[in-house]
Design a protein around this motif. Structure first.
Motif, PDB file in Angstrom:
ATOM      1  N   TYR A   1       0.793  -1.224   0.000  1.00 59.63           N
ATOM      2  CA  TYR A   1       0.000   0.000   0.000  1.00 59.63           C
ATOM      3  C   TYR A   1       0.831   1.283   0.000  1.00 59.63           C
ATOM      4  N   ALA A   2       2.092   1.183   0.399  1.00 57.10           N
ATOM      5  CA  ALA A   2       2.880   2.387   0.680  1.00 57.10           C
ATOM      6  C   ALA A   2       3.181   3.210  -0.563  1.00 57.10           C
ATOM      7  N   SER A   3       3.426   2.543  -1.675  1.00 52.58           N
ATOM      8  CA  SER A   3       3.940   3.247  -2.853  1.00 52.58           C
ATOM      9  C   SER A   3       2.898   3.461  -3.947  1.00 52.58           C
ATOM     10  N   ARG A   4       1.630   3.219  -3.626  1.00 50.48           N
ATOM     11  CA  ARG A   4       0.609   3.449  -4.653  1.00 50.48           C
ATOM     12  C   ARG A   4      -0.497   4.343  -4.110  1.00 50.48           C
ATOM     13  N   PRO A   5      -1.117   5.099  -5.001  1.00 50.87           N
ATOM     14  CA  PRO A   5      -2.195   5.991  -4.546  1.00 50.87           C
ATOM     15  C   PRO A   5      -3.391   5.199  -4.053  1.00 50.87           C
ATOM     16  N   LEU A   6      -4.085   5.743  -3.059  1.00 53.07           N
ATOM     17  CA  LEU A   6      -5.268   5.103  -2.507  1.00 53.07           C
ATOM     18  C   LEU A   6      -6.398   6.118  -2.444  1.00 53.07           C
ATOM     19  N   SER A   7      -7.585   5.690  -2.774  1.00 58.96           N
ATOM     20  CA  SER A   7      -8.751   6.556  -2.606  1.00 58.96           C
ATOM     21  C   SER A   7      -8.952   6.821  -1.121  1.00 58.96           C
ATOM     22  N   VAL A   8      -9.740   7.826  -0.801  1.00 58.71           N
ATOM     23  CA  VAL A   8      -9.990   8.140   0.608  1.00 58.71           C
ATOM     24  C   VAL A   8     -10.606   6.929   1.314  1.00 58.71           C
ATOM     25  N   LYS A   9     -11.560   6.292   0.681  1.00 59.00           N
ATOM     26  CA  LYS A   9     -12.189   5.121   1.300  1.00 59.00           C
ATOM     27  C   LYS A   9     -11.174   4.020   1.546  1.00 59.00           C
ATOM     28  N   ASN A  10     -10.307   3.767   0.579  1.00 57.33           N
ATOM     29  CA  ASN A  10      -9.307   2.712   0.740  1.00 57.33           C
ATOM     30  C   ASN A  10      -8.266   3.068   1.794  1.00 57.33           C
ATOM     31  N   GLN A  11      -8.011   4.350   1.983  1.00 56.65           N
ATOM     32  CA  GLN A  11      -7.115   4.739   3.072  1.00 56.65           C
ATOM     33  C   GLN A  11      -7.688   4.308   4.415  1.00 56.65           C
ATOM     34  N   PHE A  12      -8.983   4.471   4.586  1.00 57.04           N
ATOM     35  CA  PHE A  12      -9.625   4.025   5.826  1.00 57.04           C
ATOM     36  C   PHE A  12      -9.598   2.499   5.940  1.00 57.04           C
ATOM     37  N   ILE A  13      -9.820   1.821   4.843  1.00 54.07           N
ATOM     38  CA  ILE A  13      -9.809   0.354   4.860  1.00 54.07           C
ATOM     39  C   ILE A  13      -8.433  -0.171   5.267  1.00 54.07           C
ATOM     40  N   VAL A  14      -7.374   0.477   4.738  1.00 51.11           N
ATOM     41  CA  VAL A  14      -6.011   0.067   5.088  1.00 51.11           C
ATOM     42  C   VAL A  14      -5.749   0.312   6.577  1.00 51.11           C
ATOM     43  N   LEU A  15      -6.204   1.445   7.098  1.00 51.52           N
ATOM     44  CA  LEU A  15      -6.024   1.734   8.517  1.00 51.52           C
ATOM     45  C   LEU A  15      -6.793   0.723   9.374  1.00 51.52           C
ATOM     46  N   ILE A  16      -7.968   0.324   8.924  1.00 50.14           N
ATOM     47  CA  ILE A  16      -8.743  -0.695   9.640  1.00 50.14           C
ATOM     48  C   ILE A  16      -7.988  -2.028   9.653  1.00 50.14           C
TER      49      ILE A  16
END
Length: 499
Positions: free
Chosen positions: A444-459
């Protein structure tokens, strides 16, 4: 007899929203047009636009973020129009004048060193008259050899400089504007270019400053950033300017770079009384390591800095931006971890994790070998490793910076992150270090993430590393963050039961 040659000033900014105050000042003084571009634009389009002016002289404003672009543009310009005269100025050209002239194969004709308001006018006059170039602070090539004067020239009387919009440029509400009420800095920090000029502080009169701030207010400018290096070095003057800005300039927001430990109670009280959104403050803390502070010749009362930062944050009316620099002398990873935790604990609105840049002309660049500082030979001359911190550790901090910017500085997950650190479930640096390592492992670190996916990754991270007993409350707080982003679509399952 002087022949007035058609001249164009060119700025290549770091992004579309930025404006260049230097070309505006020079445009007003010399009554010549300027053109602004940015480094994200296609170089062919920039070249086409410059050529369309059919200028006989093109002068570029050069900085660490644009120098490579500008040098390539100069080459293309000379090849397209061999007779055109190319001038370069600005900090990046000033300290590399001889190197630029000798290495660019005739693509650059003159380099103006230092502040150019007086130098450029004199140089253009000498070129127009066909005179021998005698302007102080101008270097050029003659018969294959560099000649002229490479001294760094400064403007002593700031009141002679043109004010905002003197170049008859139209106000653009989508742009960020800059303003300088002074030049120079009274301090001599070893990493700063301003500190290398020996404390040559020059100020505009208060009446002049007030008059010029009103020019922004009349345009209803949204945000104006002062470029003064330490705005409140002159405390009395700084308080008068802030008081005027608060009382007389409508809704225009002003951004100041300050030393928090130089603020007295009167200044803090004045700031706390400002309307919300009126003032932004940026303070370069850089490190909390006293040995490092001594090495970089930075004087700082850390306890007072913290007290003032807390008093300002407590009121909640001012956007507070604090800076740290990784890669300074005597600052290893453990020391930087301490600095990060200490300043993060002030909970500024933005915490910038920057990296040491060995800028031309600075003390630290001259003393790089003393501290084992290895840095890139090209702009922005960023540190690679030092005696105290390895390349791998600095690259880890690059990853931490990315996570910090994505989650904390955007404000997207601020309440949830605060829940973790304020309740001492995890130390701030450990939080970001572990989260970055997780993102790196999962891709996840080196690719862009949508706002929703940022939350999913944090979860995902929370489910894997947080104590199960704290997950429920963490997700409840994270749901509030999620709702504030107004993200469309289905709410992540872990957050759906919290409203």
């Amino acid at each position: 007899m002087e022949v007035r040659m058609k001249t164009l000033l060119v700025a290549v900014n770091s992004s579309y929203v930025h404006t260049n105050p230097a070309v505006r000042s020079l445009s007003a003084i010399n009554s010549v047009p300027f053109a602004e571009f940015n480094i994200n634009q296609d170089s062919h389009n920039i070249l086409r636009s410059i050529l369309s002016y059919r200028a006989e002289i093109v002068a570029f404003s050069c900085y660490i973020w644009n120098i490579e672009h500008v040098l390539r543009l100069a080459e293309d310009l000379k090849k397209a129009r061999p007779g055109i005269i190319v001038i370069m100025g600005g900090p990046e050209a000033s300290f590399h004048a001889k190197e630029i002239l000798e290495s660019r194969h005739g693509y650059v004709d003159y380099v103006v060193c230092g502040e150019a308001e007086e130098s450029l006018r004199e140089l253009l006059g000498e070129i127009g008259r066909g005179d021998v170039i005698q302007t102080p602070g101008v270097l050029y090539q003659e018969n294959g050899k560099c000649t002229g004067d490479q001294s760094y020239r400064i403007v002593n009387n700031m009141n002679l400089l043109p004010g905002p919009f003197a170049a008859e440029d139209e106000y653009d509400e989508n742009k960020l504007y800059y303003y300088e009420s002074s030049r120079g800095c009274p301090f001599a920090c070893a990493y700063c270019m301003s500190g290398s000029l020996g404390g040559t502080v020059r100020e505009k009169s208060l009446d002049r400053v007030k008059h010029e701030l009103m020019a922004f207010a009349r345009k209803e400018a949204k945000l104006v950033k002062f470029t003064d290096r330490t705005f409140n070095a002159n405390r009395t003057r700084a308080k008068e300017i802030i008081r005027f800005a608060v009382e007389e300039t409508g809704d225009t927001c002003f951004h100041f770079e300050v030393a928090l430990d130089l603020m007295d109670e009167e200044m803090v009280s004045l700031l706390r009384s400002a309307p919300a959104g009126k003032i932004q403050l940026e303070a370069g803390v850089q490190t909390t390591n006293p040995h490092t502070l001594e090495a970089v010749m930075r004087r700082m009362d850390l306890d007072k800095l913290k007290r003032n930062a807390e008093a300002i944050r407590e009121q909640g009316n001012i956007h507070l931006h604090l800076d740290l620099i990784a890669g300074l002398p005597y600052e290893g990873l453990d020391s930087f971890r301490n600095s990060f935790n200490e300043i993060y604990g002030l909970y500024p609105d933005k915490l910038q994790l920057g990296f040491l840049k060995l800028l031309p002309g600075t003390t630290l660049r001259r003393e790089a070998k003393k501290y084992g500082i290895v840095y890139r030979s090209y702009a922005p001359y960023e540190v690679i490793q030092t005696n105290d911190i390895s390349a791998e550790e600095l690259l880890l901090l690059k990853g931490v910076e990315g996570i910090l910017n994505r989650y904390y500085n955007t404000g997207r997950a601020r309440k949830a992150l605060d829940y973790l650190t304020k309740n001492q479930l995890i130390e701030p640096f450990e939080l970001y270090e572990r989260f970055y390592t997780f993102c790196e492992q999962e891709g996840y670190a080196s690719r862009p993430l949508s706002v929703k996916n940022q939350f999913i990754v944090l979860i995902e991270y929370a489910k894997k590393y947080l104590p199960e007993s704290s997950l429920g409350e963490f997700f409840a707080v994270l749901r509030k963050d999620y709702d504030r982003t107004k993200t469309k679509g289905q709410v992540p399952e872990e957050l759906s039961k919290f409203v």
